[in-house]
Enzyme design. Structure first.
Site, PDB file in Angstrom:
ATOM      1  N   ALA A  86       7.354 -21.604  -8.265  1.00 34.65           N
ATOM      2  CA  ALA A  86       6.211 -22.507  -8.392  1.00 34.65           C
ATOM      3  C   ALA A  86       6.467 -23.650  -9.366  1.00 34.65           C
ATOM      4  O   ALA A  86       5.937 -24.750  -9.188  1.00 34.65           O
ATOM      5  CB  ALA A  86       4.966 -21.722  -8.814  1.00 34.65           C
ATOM      6  N   THR A  87       7.276 -23.419 -10.394  1.00 35.05           N
ATOM      7  CA  THR A  87       7.564 -24.504 -11.344  1.00 35.05           C
ATOM      8  C   THR A  87       8.246 -25.671 -10.636  1.00 35.05           C
ATOM      9  O   THR A  87       7.855 -26.832 -10.794  1.00 35.05           O
ATOM     10  CB  THR A  87       8.438 -24.002 -12.500  1.00 35.05           C
ATOM     11  OG1 THR A  87       7.672 -23.090 -13.298  1.00 35.05           O
ATOM     12  CG2 THR A  87       8.900 -25.151 -13.386  1.00 35.05           C
ATOM     13  N   ASN A 118      -3.509 -18.343 -14.937  1.00 32.73           N
ATOM     14  CA  ASN A 118      -2.546 -17.292 -15.257  1.00 32.73           C
ATOM     15  C   ASN A 118      -2.914 -16.496 -16.508  1.00 32.73           C
ATOM     16  O   ASN A 118      -2.509 -15.340 -16.654  1.00 32.73           O
ATOM     17  CB  ASN A 118      -1.144 -17.888 -15.428  1.00 32.73           C
ATOM     18  CG  ASN A 118      -1.095 -19.001 -16.456  1.00 32.73           C
ATOM     19  OD1 ASN A 118      -1.806 -20.007 -16.330  1.00 32.73           O
ATOM     20  ND2 ASN A 118      -0.268 -18.854 -17.471  1.00 32.73           N
ATOM     21  N   GLN A 174      -0.695 -17.613  -8.894  1.00 35.79           N
ATOM     22  CA  GLN A 174      -1.368 -16.344  -9.141  1.00 35.79           C
ATOM     23  C   GLN A 174      -2.262 -15.887  -7.993  1.00 35.79           C
ATOM     24  O   GLN A 174      -2.829 -14.797  -8.062  1.00 35.79           O
ATOM     25  CB  GLN A 174      -2.200 -16.439 -10.429  1.00 35.79           C
ATOM     26  CG  GLN A 174      -1.397 -16.694 -11.688  1.00 35.79           C
ATOM     27  CD  GLN A 174      -0.491 -15.540 -12.076  1.00 35.79           C
ATOM     28  OE1 GLN A 174      -0.644 -14.427 -11.600  1.00 35.79           O
ATOM     29  NE2 GLN A 174       0.465 -15.811 -12.959  1.00 35.79           N
ATOM     30  N   SER A 234       4.967 -18.799  -5.702  1.00 39.87           N
ATOM     31  CA  SER A 234       6.110 -18.205  -6.384  1.00 39.87           C
ATOM     32  C   SER A 234       6.338 -16.785  -5.895  1.00 39.87           C
ATOM     33  O   SER A 234       5.415 -15.971  -5.877  1.00 39.87           O
ATOM     34  CB  SER A 234       5.852 -18.190  -7.902  1.00 39.87           C
ATOM     35  OG  SER A 234       7.046 -17.989  -8.611  1.00 39.87           O
ATOM     36  N   HIS A 249       8.038 -14.196  -7.169  1.00 37.99           N
ATOM     37  CA  HIS A 249       8.023 -13.047  -8.080  1.00 37.99           C
ATOM     38  C   HIS A 249       6.624 -12.673  -8.570  1.00 37.99           C
ATOM     39  O   HIS A 249       6.459 -11.693  -9.291  1.00 37.99           O
ATOM     40  CB  HIS A 249       8.961 -13.286  -9.272  1.00 37.99           C
ATOM     41  CG  HIS A 249       8.463 -14.228 -10.303  1.00 37.99           C
ATOM     42  ND1 HIS A 249       8.023 -13.826 -11.548  1.00 37.99           N
ATOM     43  CD2 HIS A 249       8.342 -15.578 -10.292  1.00 37.99           C
ATOM     44  CE1 HIS A 249       7.667 -14.881 -12.254  1.00 37.99           C
ATOM     45  NE2 HIS A 249       7.851 -15.947 -11.523  1.00 37.99           N
ATOM     46  N   THR A 300      22.324 -25.225  -1.147  1.00 36.82           N
ATOM     47  CA  THR A 300      22.467 -24.121  -0.204  1.00 36.82           C
ATOM     48  C   THR A 300      21.267 -23.191  -0.309  1.00 36.82           C
ATOM     49  O   THR A 300      20.885 -22.770  -1.406  1.00 36.82           O
ATOM     50  CB  THR A 300      23.753 -23.330  -0.497  1.00 36.82           C
ATOM     51  OG1 THR A 300      24.873 -24.211  -0.405  1.00 36.82           O
ATOM     52  CG2 THR A 300      23.929 -22.187   0.481  1.00 36.82           C
ATOM     53  N   CYS A 341       5.587 -17.962 -20.074  1.00 41.17           N
ATOM     54  CA  CYS A 341       6.414 -19.164 -20.182  1.00 41.17           C
ATOM     55  C   CYS A 341       6.325 -19.813 -21.558  1.00 41.17           C
ATOM     56  O   CYS A 341       7.124 -20.662 -21.897  1.00 41.17           O
ATOM     57  CB  CYS A 341       6.003 -20.163 -19.106  1.00 41.17           C
ATOM     58  SG  CYS A 341       6.219 -19.505 -17.441  1.00 41.17           S
TER      59      CYS A 341
END
Length: 375
Positions: free
Chosen positions: A71-72, A152, A180, A200, A202, A242, A325
């Site tokens: 997401a960043t 978040n 989120q 995102s 993860h 890639t 973060c």
């Protein structure tokens, strides 16, 4: 055994997803850009399958999905990628909020240093913006409105529908940071007025290092984004490099599983949250944010400092006192500060977040340890 209660920071990978990722790493390891043999063709097929799985979460077309590292990066492409269009069309006004993730605030600050103007919508203790304030803040030259769906730190949910209604007759691009909520609380993201969605992997039980930017077309026109990196032309020229086929395939499968199980996961998460709230009420806990996600609770207990709480909870529950973060810095939470909470309440704020695989919370142990700190 410590119960992991920091799912807003990152989540474990689902067994089925891990198995698929491993299989592709070891057996189907072709480059999706290799067109001359079956290994490349197999890799491309896996990527396109995942593209549809991700798109289906928000009723998008698979052609509107760009894979990123998370997401960043998606936020950076969505925001910085509009710079050239904004300058060329004299649309250099941006609207956002004070409670965004740094992955949104910092790219916007970069544009502000380069001649753009920024309006920051305020929030109160609820953690929610007021649609009428957004309406007042809109200008003819507003290029972008960037607002997080689920915060978040607090889990406060912004009404995407209300935001879309305000923007219905305006040309500004709407970007939603859905890190989120994607795959967990996705229904609001199906609104066609949302132009750009950051997701995102993860945060939805897929590996770290993979995410997506969904770019909805308006009619036949896609958002006028330009790349912020160069070299290779992959992902429609917006994200060179890639493709990480194993991670992409894992993300796609995680999205499919999440979509199928969203209602059951929400119900289970809310049950855990209700149990924790009932117990914390005995300590006169204050809850930071309103209309919050069932997967997170941010609370403060009077006269208890969050750093001390995390120490006494070690070995019982892995919790947080803010965004992962920015956890290396001990400055007060910019989110809770923007919500106008007092210093003691901010200093005592604890974030507990869980997932569908969290069978139960160690509530009695948590309450016992917090009670000891109150003595």
């Amino acid at each position: 055994m410590t119960t992991y209660l920091d799912m807003n920071a990152t989540s474990p990978v689902l067994d089925e997803v891990a198995d698929l990722v491993r299989e592709i790493f070891l057996e189907e390891y072709g480059n999706a850009g290799s067109r001359t043999h079956e290994f490349g063709a197999s890799a491309k097929k896996a990527v396109e399958k995942a593209r549809k799985q991700v798109a289906d979460v928000v009723d998008a077309d698979k052609s509107e999905v760009i894979f990123t590292s998370g997401a960043t990066e998606s936020n950076n492409i969505a925001i910085l990628g509009l710079k050239e269009f904004g300058e060329a069309n004299n649309k250099k006004h941006i609207i956002t909020t004070r409670i965004e993730h740094k992955a949104v605030l910092e790219p916007i600050e970069h544009l502000e240093k380069n001649g753009f103007t920024v309006s920051y919508l305020e929030v109160d203790e609820s953690g929610a913006i007021k649609p009428e304030e957004l309406k007042k803040t809109l200008q003819e030259d507003t290029l972008l409105v960037s607002i997080m769906h689920v915060n978040n730190e607090t889990g406060s949910i912004q009404s995407v529908k209300n935001i879309c209604d305000v923007l219905e007759l305006h040309e500004a691009y709407l970007h939603i940071d859905a890190a989120q909520s994607f795959g967990k609380l996705s229904d609001d993201l199906k609104n066609d007025r949302v132009d750009l969605i950051s997701a995102s992997g993860h945060k939805v039980y897929a590996p770290k290092g993979i995410g997506a930017l969904i770019m909805r077309k308006r009619g036949f026109l896609k958002p006028p984004l330009k790349p912020i990196m160069f070299g290779g032309g992959q992902e429609k020229g917006l994200r060179p490099g890639t493709l990480a086929v194993p991670l992409i395939a894992g993300f796609g499968l995680a999205c499919e599983i999440a979509q199928k199980n969203a209602a059951a996961w929400q119900k289970h998460a809310q049950k855990l949250k209700n149990e924790l709230v009932r117990a914390l009420n005995t300590l006169d806990a204050q809850y930071n944010g309103e209309n919050t996600s069932p997967f997170v609770l941010n609370f403060s207990v009077p006269n208890i400092n969050s750093e001390a709480a995390m120490v006494v909870l070690k070995g019982i529950a892995a919790v947080s006192n803010g965004s992962a973060c920015t956890s290396s810095s001990y400055t007060p939470s910019h989110v809770l500060t923007a919500m106008q909470l007092d210093e003691k309440r901010i200093a005592g704020a604890i974030r507990v977040s869980w997932g569908h695989m969290t069978e139960s919370l160690p509530i009695s142990e948590i309450i016992e340890k917090l009670e000891q700190l109150k003595l």
